[in-house]
Design a protein around this motif. Structure first.
Motif, short mmCIF file in Angstrom:
data_model
loop_
_atom_site.label_atom_id
_atom_site.label_comp_id
_atom_site.label_asym_id
_atom_site.label_seq_id
_atom_site.Cartn_x
_atom_site.Cartn_y
_atom_site.Cartn_z
N ASP A 66 0.85 -1.18 0.00
CA ASP A 66 0.00 0.00 0.00
C ASP A 66 0.89 1.24 0.00
OD1 ASP A 66 -2.51 -1.28 0.12
OD2 ASP A 66 -2.26 -1.65 2.26
N PRO A 67 0.55 2.25 -0.78
CA PRO A 67 1.38 3.46 -0.79
C PRO A 67 1.20 4.26 0.49
CG PRO A 67 -0.58 3.79 -2.13
CD PRO A 67 -0.60 2.35 -1.71
N TRP A 68 2.22 5.02 0.83
CA TRP A 68 2.11 6.02 1.88
C TRP A 68 1.67 7.33 1.23
CZ3 TRP A 68 2.93 6.53 7.16
CH2 TRP A 68 3.34 5.38 7.85
N LEU A 69 0.90 8.09 1.97
CA LEU A 69 0.54 9.44 1.56
C LEU A 69 1.14 10.42 2.55
CD1 LEU A 69 -1.03 11.55 -0.10
CD2 LEU A 69 -3.02 11.08 1.37
N VAL A 70 2.01 11.29 2.06
CA VAL A 70 2.63 12.32 2.91
C VAL A 70 2.09 13.67 2.44
CG1 VAL A 70 4.77 13.36 3.71
CG2 VAL A 70 4.69 10.90 3.20
N VAL A 71 1.37 14.35 3.34
CA VAL A 71 0.69 15.60 3.00
C VAL A 71 1.29 16.74 3.80
CG1 VAL A 71 -1.50 16.83 2.92
CG2 VAL A 71 -1.45 14.36 2.54
N GLY A 72 1.73 17.78 3.11
CA GLY A 72 2.15 19.00 3.79
C GLY A 72 1.02 20.02 3.72
N LEU A 73 0.72 20.65 4.84
CA LEU A 73 -0.36 21.63 4.88
C LEU A 73 0.18 23.05 4.73
CD1 LEU A 73 -2.69 20.22 7.69
CD2 LEU A 73 -2.69 19.74 5.23
N GLY A 74 -0.61 23.89 4.06
CA GLY A 74 -0.23 25.28 3.86
C GLY A 74 -1.27 25.99 3.02
N ALA A 110 -4.61 19.29 -5.51
CA ALA A 110 -3.32 19.35 -4.82
C ALA A 110 -2.19 19.31 -5.83
CB ALA A 110 -3.18 18.18 -3.85
N LEU A 111 -1.06 19.93 -5.49
CA LEU A 111 0.19 19.65 -6.18
C LEU A 111 0.59 18.25 -5.76
CD1 LEU A 111 2.15 23.01 -5.91
CD2 LEU A 111 1.27 21.93 -7.99
N PHE A 112 0.93 17.41 -6.72
CA PHE A 112 0.88 15.97 -6.51
C PHE A 112 2.11 15.32 -7.12
CE2 PHE A 112 -0.83 11.73 -7.53
CZ PHE A 112 -1.60 11.44 -6.41
N GLY A 113 2.68 14.33 -6.42
CA GLY A 113 3.81 13.59 -6.95
C GLY A 113 3.80 12.16 -6.47
N LYS A 114 4.21 11.24 -7.35
CA LYS A 114 4.27 9.81 -6.99
C LYS A 114 5.68 9.29 -7.23
CE LYS A 114 0.81 7.20 -8.40
NZ LYS A 114 -0.17 6.58 -9.32
N GLY A 115 6.17 8.47 -6.30
CA GLY A 115 7.50 7.91 -6.44
C GLY A 115 7.72 6.81 -5.43
N VAL A 116 8.98 6.53 -5.15
CA VAL A 116 9.34 5.53 -4.14
C VAL A 116 10.44 6.09 -3.24
CG1 VAL A 116 8.67 3.48 -5.47
CG2 VAL A 116 10.97 4.41 -5.72
N ILE A 117 10.39 5.67 -2.01
CA ILE A 117 11.47 5.96 -1.06
C ILE A 117 11.98 4.60 -0.60
CG2 ILE A 117 12.09 6.94 1.19
CD1 ILE A 117 10.05 9.13 0.72
N GLY A 118 13.20 4.24 -0.99
CA GLY A 118 13.66 2.87 -0.79
C GLY A 118 12.81 1.97 -1.65
N ASP A 119 12.10 1.02 -1.01
CA ASP A 119 11.18 0.17 -1.75
C ASP A 119 9.72 0.47 -1.42
OD1 ASP A 119 11.10 -0.76 0.84
OD2 ASP A 119 11.28 -2.89 0.33
N ALA A 120 9.50 1.62 -0.77
CA ALA A 120 8.13 1.98 -0.35
C ALA A 120 7.51 2.97 -1.32
CB ALA A 120 8.16 2.59 1.05
N PRO A 121 6.38 2.61 -1.94
CA PRO A 121 5.69 3.58 -2.81
C PRO A 121 5.12 4.73 -1.98
CG PRO A 121 4.36 1.60 -2.53
CD PRO A 121 5.67 1.32 -1.86
N VAL A 122 5.22 5.94 -2.51
CA VAL A 122 4.78 7.11 -1.74
C VAL A 122 4.13 8.13 -2.66
CG1 VAL A 122 7.03 8.24 -1.95
CG2 VAL A 122 5.52 8.88 -0.07
N ILE A 123 3.12 8.79 -2.12
CA ILE A 123 2.45 9.91 -2.79
C ILE A 123 2.70 11.15 -1.95
CG2 ILE A 123 0.22 10.89 -3.48
CD1 ILE A 123 -0.79 7.99 -3.78
N LEU A 124 3.18 12.21 -2.58
CA LEU A 124 3.39 13.48 -1.90
C LEU A 124 2.31 14.45 -2.38
CD1 LEU A 124 7.28 13.88 -2.28
CD2 LEU A 124 6.01 12.80 -0.41
N GLN A 151 -1.25 4.93 7.22
CA GLN A 151 -0.20 5.28 6.27
C GLN A 151 -0.44 6.64 5.62
OE1 GLN A 151 0.94 0.68 5.09
NE2 GLN A 151 1.04 2.23 3.51
N VAL A 152 -1.15 7.49 6.36
CA VAL A 152 -1.36 8.88 5.94
C VAL A 152 -0.63 9.78 6.93
CG1 VAL A 152 -3.04 10.69 5.49
CG2 VAL A 152 -3.61 8.32 4.93
N LEU A 153 0.45 10.40 6.50
CA LEU A 153 1.23 11.28 7.38
C LEU A 153 0.92 12.72 7.06
CD1 LEU A 153 3.52 11.68 9.50
CD2 LEU A 153 5.11 11.78 7.56
#
Length: 261
Positions: A66-74, A110-124, A151-153
């Motif tokens: 499952d992907p992680w979602l990392v959200v910055g607020l502003g 949202a401004l949106f990006g998808k990638g991986v950190i190590g072997d973990a899929p992540v959405i920014l 998995q929502v940070l």
């Protein structure tokens, strides 16, 4: 008969199995091993044998994570860029730069990006709805990708933390933060998701907190904040690759460990 062809069709027993020894007396190679001793590497017998084995092997399918979602607020726009209320945006930008994840697309408001950190899929993501409506964007992303709340940070500013200090928590209330209020509302009242709070300090004197969070940082504060972002990027890496507990230890107790050393 050709020696290579003869070896390729011969099955060699494992003689160690025929007798009960405490340790194998002799290690007998398999027919493939003997072939490699007597036959050239480009032998048709070896090529046929290897091809047959490869075709008979079942492919191993990697487990989908499952992907992680990392959200910055502003708040979006040049007017709010670089202000205290936008440190969540800035930390997500720092993660994107460090991990080579482009944030050029706009999806789910949202401004949106998808990638991986190590072997973990992540959405920014950086919601572009303005702070008080952040839940509209975050809720849509979570719903579409079916991301577990654990998995929502959420990354955001905190008046109650000393300037530049980070605090990682597994869950909690909104603490008066309007962006968090909106997100919890869209999660049907659930606040069981991790959050990384970034301390921006208290307003001086009797300054209105609303006016304070809209102020830019001083040059000295900006230099200190750069170190905070570096630590935040590493904290997110640890969270995704080693789990919440290790990341929380790194974030919440690192200063004490440095003082002891």
């Amino acid at each position: 008969m050709n020696l290579c062809a003869s070896l390729s069709s011969t099955s060699f027993p494992n003689l160690n199995r025929c007798f009960r020894f405490s340790k194998p007396l002799v290690s007998f190679p398999s027919s493939h091993g003997l072939l490699s001793l007597f036959c050239p590497k480009n032998s048709p017998a070896i090529a046929a044998s290897i091809t047959t084995d490869a075709m008979s092997a079942e492919p191993v399918k990697p487990k989908n994570k499952d992907p992680w979602l990392v959200v910055g607020l502003g708040n979006p726009g040049k007017k709010y860029a670089g202000t205290r209320h936008n440190v969540g945006f800035e930390l997500v930008d720092a993660i994107a730069e460090a991990e080579g994840i482009p944030m050029s697309s706009v999806s789910f408001k949202a401004l949106f990006g998808k990638g991986v950190i190590g072997d973990a899929p992540v959405i920014l993501a950086k919601p572009q709805t303005f702070m008080n409506l952040s839940g509209e964007s975050v809720g849509a992303i979570v719903s579409y990708y079916k991301i577990p709340l654990k998995q929502v940070l959420l990354v955001f500013d905190d008046l109650d933390l000393p300037f530049g200090k980070l605090r990682l928590l597994p869950k909690g209330g909104h603490g008066g933060h309007n962006g968090m209020k909106s997100i919890i509302s869209h999660f049907k009242g659930s606040s069981d998701f991790p959050r990384l709070r970034i301390g921006i300090g208290r307003p001086p004197g009797k300054m209105d907190p609303v006016a304070f969070v809209m102020r830019p940082f001083t040059k000295q504060e900006r230099e200190e904040l750069n170190f905070t972002f570096q630590k935040g990027v590493e904290a997110v890496r640890v969270l995704l690759l080693e789990g919440f507990n290790k990341s929380a230890t790194f974030v919440n107790t690192a200063k004490k460990i440095e003082q002891i050393g």
